[in-house]
Scaffold this motif. Structure first.
Motif, PDB file in Angstrom:
ATOM      1  N   GLY A  88       3.141   8.958   0.595  1.00 30.41           N
ATOM      2  CA  GLY A  88       3.051   7.499   0.615  1.00 30.41           C
ATOM      3  C   GLY A  88       3.368   6.970  -0.760  1.00 30.41           C
ATOM      4  O   GLY A  88       4.522   6.675  -1.067  1.00 30.41           O
ATOM      5  N   GLY A  89       2.343   6.886  -1.612  1.00 32.27           N
ATOM      6  CA  GLY A  89       2.601   6.453  -2.976  1.00 32.27           C
ATOM      7  C   GLY A  89       1.335   5.998  -3.675  1.00 32.27           C
ATOM      8  O   GLY A  89       0.219   6.165  -3.173  1.00 32.27           O
ATOM      9  N   ARG A  90       1.531   5.411  -4.847  1.00 30.35           N
ATOM     10  CA  ARG A  90       0.421   4.902  -5.635  1.00 30.35           C
ATOM     11  C   ARG A  90       0.792   3.537  -6.195  1.00 30.35           C
ATOM     12  O   ARG A  90       1.962   3.238  -6.410  1.00 30.35           O
ATOM     13  CB  ARG A  90       0.084   5.853  -6.791  1.00 30.35           C
ATOM     14  N   ARG A  94      -3.874  -0.566   0.935  1.00 31.36           N
ATOM     15  CA  ARG A  94      -2.676  -0.791   1.737  1.00 31.36           C
ATOM     16  C   ARG A  94      -1.922  -1.945   1.092  1.00 31.36           C
ATOM     17  O   ARG A  94      -2.540  -2.884   0.540  1.00 31.36           O
ATOM     18  CB  ARG A  94      -3.017  -1.107   3.189  1.00 31.36           C
ATOM     19  N   ILE A  95      -0.606  -1.894   1.148  1.00 29.02           N
ATOM     20  CA  ILE A  95       0.216  -2.948   0.566  1.00 29.02           C
ATOM     21  C   ILE A  95       0.278  -4.113   1.547  1.00 29.02           C
ATOM     22  O   ILE A  95       0.588  -3.929   2.727  1.00 29.02           O
ATOM     23  CB  ILE A  95       1.624  -2.420   0.233  1.00 29.02           C
ATOM     24  N   ILE A  96      -0.034  -5.306   1.065  1.00 32.80           N
ATOM     25  CA  ILE A  96      -0.031  -6.484   1.931  1.00 32.80           C
ATOM     26  C   ILE A  96       1.103  -7.452   1.594  1.00 32.80           C
ATOM     27  O   ILE A  96       1.384  -8.365   2.354  1.00 32.80           O
ATOM     28  CB  ILE A  96      -1.380  -7.226   1.855  1.00 32.80           C
ATOM     29  N   GLU A  97       1.754  -7.246   0.426  1.00 27.63           N
ATOM     30  CA  GLU A  97       2.879  -8.119   0.081  1.00 27.63           C
ATOM     31  C   GLU A  97       3.784  -7.432  -0.929  1.00 27.63           C
ATOM     32  O   GLU A  97       3.305  -6.790  -1.869  1.00 27.63           O
ATOM     33  CB  GLU A  97       2.371  -9.446  -0.504  1.00 27.63           C
ATOM     34  N   ARG A  98       5.087  -7.570  -0.719  1.00 30.84           N
ATOM     35  CA  ARG A  98       6.083  -7.054  -1.663  1.00 30.84           C
ATOM     36  C   ARG A  98       6.604  -8.221  -2.481  1.00 30.84           C
ATOM     37  O   ARG A  98       7.051  -9.234  -1.943  1.00 30.84           O
ATOM     38  CB  ARG A  98       7.220  -6.380  -0.890  1.00 30.84           C
ATOM     39  N   ALA A 100       1.117   6.828   3.714  1.00 32.76           N
ATOM     40  CA  ALA A 100       2.503   6.614   4.136  1.00 32.76           C
ATOM     41  C   ALA A 100       2.613   5.480   5.149  1.00 32.76           C
ATOM     42  O   ALA A 100       3.625   4.774   5.192  1.00 32.76           O
ATOM     43  CB  ALA A 100       3.082   7.908   4.713  1.00 32.76           C
ATOM     44  N   ASP A 101       1.566   5.280   5.980  1.00 35.41           N
ATOM     45  CA  ASP A 101       1.624   4.227   7.003  1.00 35.41           C
ATOM     46  C   ASP A 101       1.133   2.880   6.493  1.00 35.41           C
ATOM     47  O   ASP A 101       0.980   1.933   7.264  1.00 35.41           O
ATOM     48  CB  ASP A 101       0.812   4.635   8.231  1.00 35.41           C
ATOM     49  N   ALA A 102       0.879   2.772   5.182  1.00 30.91           N
ATOM     50  CA  ALA A 102       0.362   1.520   4.626  1.00 30.91           C
ATOM     51  C   ALA A 102       1.215   1.002   3.469  1.00 30.91           C
ATOM     52  O   ALA A 102       0.755   0.198   2.665  1.00 30.91           O
ATOM     53  CB  ALA A 102      -1.081   1.727   4.161  1.00 30.91           C
ATOM     54  N   THR A 103       2.475   1.451   3.375  1.00 30.41           N
ATOM     55  CA  THR A 103       3.320   1.076   2.235  1.00 30.41           C
ATOM     56  C   THR A 103       4.103  -0.212   2.461  1.00 30.41           C
ATOM     57  O   THR A 103       4.680  -0.753   1.523  1.00 30.41           O
ATOM     58  CB  THR A 103       4.323   2.193   1.908  1.00 30.41           C
ATOM     59  N   LEU A 104       4.166  -0.694   3.707  1.00 28.54           N
ATOM     60  CA  LEU A 104       4.951  -1.889   4.057  1.00 28.54           C
ATOM     61  C   LEU A 104       6.426  -1.699   3.673  1.00 28.54           C
ATOM     62  O   LEU A 104       7.133  -2.652   3.352  1.00 28.54           O
ATOM     63  CB  LEU A 104       4.380  -3.138   3.369  1.00 28.54           C
ATOM     64  N   ASP A 105       6.864  -0.418   3.662  1.00 31.40           N
ATOM     65  CA  ASP A 105       8.250  -0.058   3.315  1.00 31.40           C
ATOM     66  C   ASP A 105       8.637  -0.493   1.903  1.00 31.40           C
ATOM     67  O   ASP A 105       9.803  -0.787   1.625  1.00 31.40           O
ATOM     68  CB  ASP A 105       9.239  -0.656   4.324  1.00 31.40           C
TER      69      ASP A 105
END
Length: 749
Positions: free
Chosen positions: A157-159, A204-208, A175-180
């Protein structure tokens, strides 16, 4: 249906949808009369429906994936354009759009804010643009723990690497919370689950938010990091666009007065205009006219709700996040030259000593004679007018400066706090890169407008108090004894005195500032005095304004950018019976809540503006890493010392590891770091030469290495665990004495 018959998938889904409170496998079996071995077939059907996404299993219950359970955890969103509060479910696995949930609080419910999480009971709604209405069961947590940072992708996924100087721990993202999100992208994440003592917190990422190195991304980071609303709801924009110029009917006609605006040369809005007349007795009549924002922003409107939510405008070097849409702030509410504009004006009479002897308020129409820059007005007052100010000298410039002279005399007698803190100006290229860091020049033209505005604010406060009308005061309480003791320590360390054992007045602090004026410690004493002050705030009760040395004070002069001023305007409208757009009973009841809210939004904006300036300064200095710079120690903590650099005014950190080659102990009472081997004392006010070791534009942090203290290289004691390599005891004592002599010489100067 006999016991051996198994329901179809459609029948199961219909039952689950119609019976949200009875949806376990046992409930479903009972409803369809399924017993014995037939339960195996039911279990198979339920698993298939779950795999196909039609049902979602939570513990032992099955739920329609396109609907929500009757009780669920929700997060409150910001008010929409109509002021309605909506919430989002924290768990939604449907394939369609997320349902809209209207939060309908009861009077007895505690106040919830944006981001607060609560357990809510949902009631389905038909025929509306939302699908559920929620009632509060209990509040779970305050605003969710969020982070703004750089996303670093990996196989799992990532950090998220935080950009906040106050955070140093990374956040783990599945990995399922990266919002791509892309590698290196600026993102906003929120915490998942409780934060344990061990391991990285989960998010989890909520905004890019895009490329962090893009031009003008610096202020965007602060906007998202501090949660500043930067987009207006469509309803608010529609109201602003539909607004029409105010009519003259019902207003006093002040278009004959020589009112002018005096603002920065790049100002886009003009919310105050001034004029003055010299009286035969040597006194003056001052007019201050303020844009009548209340005419356009009516109580309960979408514009009003959005302005309340923002609380104030926020100013960055590259942009402004306004309290009101541009159609109002830069047009209908802006006192442009040669255009009729509605105002609330105050006429104030001064005697020959500069004392205000009376005032009168008007709801009126004005027409600005000229839009002047500070530099233009100042040049005219100095005898070098340009083409625009030359015709204004007799009717405008000279009367204004006469009135200012009177107010200066009154100010000297009143003795407000005379802080002299240069304001930094970040200069940007068209691409958003920092080209220079300069200090704004303080002209008499700036001080003139400040004094006129202070007097108008006093008049508004006095008027509403006399009429016994509710309002929001601007309150500034006197500093605590502990803060005064800390300031006294700094003063003594710098060679000055601050009297003790008497009732504190601003005149005592002004004497300290006067002692330091022109010395090497001038800026340090000003900054330390400012830090000793309490923070001003808004309150429905009057506790006075210590810094201005005023018994009663309210904000009246900037309703385009401060909601507090709009409240005062409405109070004046109600007090004088000028119309139906005054302060409503509901707003009066909410004044304590409004005061707390706008005090918080003001602090939020200040923090965002400060962080942005720090980031721009770090970006400006990034190319000068390794350069030697001079400065003065401005703060001491157990982890190191803060240094204010002379050239830019930026603050850098000297980590404890970068100070000498011995252990240093932190003395919080004396605000000093003390060498364990040499006894060397490092404290506030000492001159230093440092090397810029690191500049971090993303966080705004500057790390420094200490080269010289008070003009002498730092002595190196034989620190624990080190063998040899240090100078002899006599050399250390000699260096220590040299530093002490240098410190004494500077204090004497």
């Amino acid at each position: 249906m006999t016991q051996t018959q198994i329901p179809s998938k459609a029948q199961i889904l219909e039952w689950v949808s119609d019976n949200p409170d009875a949806n376990s496998k046992r409930d479903i079996a009972k409803a369809f009369g399924i017993k014995g071995a037939a339960r195996i077939e039911l279990k198979r059907l339920l698993k298939e429906l779950e795999a196909e996404g039609h049902l979602e299993r939570r513990r032992r219950h099955y739920l329609d994936a396109e609907t929500l359970p009757p009780v669920t955890v929700l997060e409150l969103l910001a008010p929409d354009g109509s002021g309605d509060l909506f919430a989002r479910p924290l768990e939604w696995s449907g394939t369609g759009p997320m349902p809209r949930i209207l939060y309908a609080p009861l009077k007895a419910d505690p106040a919830l804010g944006r981001g607060d999480r609560f357990l809510g009971r949902l009631m389905p709604v038909l025929g509306e643009d939302y699908q559920y209405r929620a009632r509060l069961i209990r509040r779970i947590t305050a605003s969710a723990n969020r982070i703004t940072g750089i996303f670093r992708k990996d196989s799992e996924g990532g950090r998220i690497l935080p950009i906040d100087k106050g955070q140093d721990k990374e956040w783990r993202v599945r990995a399922d919370a990266t919002l791509d999100a892309e590698n290196g992208e600026l993102v906003q994440g929120e915490q998942i689950g409780p934060r344990g003592r061990m391991g990285l917190p989960q998010a989890r990422i909520i905004e890019r938010l895009g490329d962090p190195s893009a031009p003008r991304a610096v202020s965007l980071i602060a906007i998202h990091q501090h949660g500043i609303p930067d987009e207006f709801p469509q309803k608010a924009l529609d109201e602003a666009e539909a607004a029409k110029p105010a009519p003259l009917k019902g207003r006093d006609d002040l278009r004959h007065l020589p009112l002018v605006t005096i603002d920065p040369s790049d100002a886009r809005d003009h919310d105050d205009a001034v004029a003055a007349f010299v009286e035969e007795d040597g006194g003056a009549t001052i007019w201050v006219a303020i844009a009548d924002v209340a005419h356009y922003v009516r109580p309960g409107s979408a514009l009003d709700r959005e302005a309340w939510g923002r609380g104030n405008s926020t100013y960055f070097p590259d942009r402004v996040v306004p309290m009101l849409p541009e159609a109002l702030s830069a047009d209908l509410c802006s006192l442009h030259e040669g255009v009729d504009r509605p105002v609330i004006a105050v006429e104030m009479r001064l005697d020959a000593q500069g004392n205000k002897t009376g005032h009168r308020f008007h709801r009126a129409m004005m027409n600005s004679r000229a839009s002047l820059a500070y530099e233009q007005a100042q040049a005219g007052a100095d005898g070098v007018p340009d083409a625009q100010t030359a015709p204004l000298m007799d009717d405008v410039i000279r009367p204004l400066w006469h009135a200012y002279g009177l107010l200066k005399g009154a100010r000297e007698r009143r003795q407000p706090l005379e802080l002299d803190l240069p304001e930094r100006r970040i200069e940007l290229s068209p691409e958003g890169r920092v080209t220079a860091v300069a200090f704004r020049e303080r002209l008499d033209a700036h001080k003139l407008i400040e004094e006129f505005m202070v007097l108008a604010n006093v008049a508004a406060s006095e008027e509403l108090t006399r009429r016994k009308r509710p309002l929001l005061f601007r309150v500034h309480e006197e500093p605590s004894l502990a803060k005064m003791d800390a300031l006294r320590e700094v003063a003594q360390a710098s060679g000055f005195t601050l009297a003790k054992g008497q009732v504190l007045h601003t005149s005592h602090l002004n004497r300290l500032l006067s002692q330091a004026e022109g010395s090497d410690f001038d800026e340090l004493i000003n900054i330390s005095t400012l830090r000793s002050m309490t923070q001003a705030y808004y309150h429905p009760e009057n506790f006075g304004h210590f810094g201005l040395s005023l018994k009663s004070y309210a904000h009246f002069t900037s309703p385009i950018r401060r909601y507090a001023d709009l409240v005062v305007h409405r109070a004046l409208i109600s007090a004088h019976g000028w119309g139906k757009d005054g302060l409503t009973e509901d707003q009066v009841e909410r004044l304590p809540e409004t005061a707390t809210h706008i005090s918080e939004t003001e602090r939020r904006s200040m923090a965002a503006e400060r962080d942005t300036t720090d980031r721009y300064l770090a970006a400006f200095l990034a190319e000068r890493v390794g350069t030697e710079m001079t400065g003065r120690i401005s703060g001491i903590q157990k982890f190191g010392a803060f240094v204010k650099l002379d050239e830019t005014g930026a603050d850098g950190l000297l980590p404890i590891r970068a100070i000498g080659q011995e252990y240093f102990h932190f003395d919080p009472d004396r605000q000093m770091l003390i060498g364990s081997d040499t006894g060397l004392e490092i404290g506030i006010g000492q001159r230093v030469t440092v090397r810029l070791a690191e500049a971090l534009p993303l966080t705004g942090g500057l790390l420094l290495d200490l080269l010289e203290l008070e003009g002498a290289t730092l002595p190196r004691g034989p620190s624990k665990g080190r063998r040899g390599g240090g100078p002899g005891r006599m050399a250390v004592k000699s260096r220590l004495a040299e530093i002490k002599r240098a410190t004494k010489r500077r204090r004497k100067r």
